[in-house]
Design a protein around this motif. Structure first.
Motif, PDB file in Angstrom:
ATOM      1  N   SER A 126       0.829  -1.210   0.000  1.00  0.00           N
ATOM      2  CA  SER A 126       0.000   0.000   0.000  1.00  0.00           C
ATOM      3  C   SER A 126       0.863   1.260   0.000  1.00  0.00           C
ATOM      4  N   LYS A 127       1.956   1.249   0.758  1.00  0.00           N
ATOM      5  CA  LYS A 127       2.853   2.404   0.783  1.00  0.00           C
ATOM      6  C   LYS A 127       3.541   2.576  -0.566  1.00  0.00           C
ATOM      7  N   THR A 128       3.952   1.456  -1.168  1.00  0.00           N
ATOM      8  CA  THR A 128       4.600   1.503  -2.478  1.00  0.00           C
ATOM      9  C   THR A 128       3.643   2.042  -3.532  1.00  0.00           C
ATOM     10  N   ARG A 129       2.420   1.543  -3.513  1.00  0.00           N
ATOM     11  CA  ARG A 129       1.417   1.992  -4.504  1.00  0.00           C
ATOM     12  C   ARG A 129       1.036   3.447  -4.281  1.00  0.00           C
ATOM     13  N   SER A 130       0.984   3.844  -3.021  1.00  0.00           N
ATOM     14  CA  SER A 130       0.665   5.234  -2.707  1.00  0.00           C
ATOM     15  C   SER A 130       1.734   6.173  -3.258  1.00  0.00           C
ATOM     16  N   ARG A 131       2.994   5.827  -3.061  1.00  0.00           N
ATOM     17  CA  ARG A 131       4.091   6.642  -3.584  1.00  0.00           C
ATOM     18  C   ARG A 131       4.066   6.693  -5.102  1.00  0.00           C
ATOM     19  N   LYS A 132       3.807   5.557  -5.704  1.00  0.00           N
ATOM     20  CA  LYS A 132       3.759   5.484  -7.174  1.00  0.00           C
ATOM     21  C   LYS A 132       2.619   6.332  -7.722  1.00  0.00           C
ATOM     22  N   ALA A 133       1.447   6.262  -7.066  1.00  0.00           N
ATOM     23  CA  ALA A 133       0.293   7.046  -7.508  1.00  0.00           C
ATOM     24  C   ALA A 133       0.573   8.534  -7.373  1.00  0.00           C
ATOM     25  N   ASN A 134       1.229   8.919  -6.283  1.00  0.00           N
ATOM     26  CA  ASN A 134       1.576  10.315  -6.069  1.00  0.00           C
ATOM     27  C   ASN A 134       2.536  10.799  -7.147  1.00  0.00           C
ATOM     28  N   TRP A 135       3.519   9.991  -7.471  1.00  0.00           N
ATOM     29  CA  TRP A 135       4.502  10.329  -8.504  1.00  0.00           C
ATOM     30  C   TRP A 135       3.817  10.501  -9.854  1.00  0.00           C
ATOM     31  N   LYS A 136       2.891   9.576 -10.168  1.00  0.00           N
ATOM     32  CA  LYS A 136       2.179   9.663 -11.443  1.00  0.00           C
ATOM     33  C   LYS A 136       1.246  10.866 -11.470  1.00  0.00           C
ATOM     34  N   ARG A 137       0.622  11.204 -10.333  1.00  0.00           N
ATOM     35  CA  ARG A 137      -0.276  12.348 -10.269  1.00  0.00           C
ATOM     36  C   ARG A 137       0.491  13.632 -10.528  1.00  0.00           C
ATOM     37  N   LYS A 138       1.682  13.763  -9.948  1.00  0.00           N
ATOM     38  CA  LYS A 138       2.508  14.944 -10.188  1.00  0.00           C
ATOM     39  C   LYS A 138       2.865  15.068 -11.662  1.00  0.00           C
TER      40      LYS A 138
END
Length: 57
Positions: free
Chosen positions: A11-23
């Motif tokens: 969940s932490k990995t996916r959260s970071r990845k989603a944040n990176w993609k959102r930026k």
């Protein structure tokens, strides 16, 4: 060499990845908006240098 002590949760990995993609998504929208603005030549916040073609008559 540095090694992490515990495994990072999915969940932490996916959260970071989603944040990176959102930026990246918002940066791409801004870049596209700027490109459209510069092509329309109607923006007041930028200075455009338009080369004038000389006609030989």
């Amino acid at each position: 060499m540095a090694v992490p002590k515990k495994r990072t949760s999915k969940s932490k990995t996916r959260s970071r990845k989603a944040n990176w993609k959102r930026k990246a998504f918002y940066v791409s929208i801004k870049a596209l908006s700027l490109a459209k603005s510069s092509l329309s030549m109607k923006s007041n916040s930028y200075v455009y240098y338009v080369s004038e073609k000389l006609t030989n008559d």
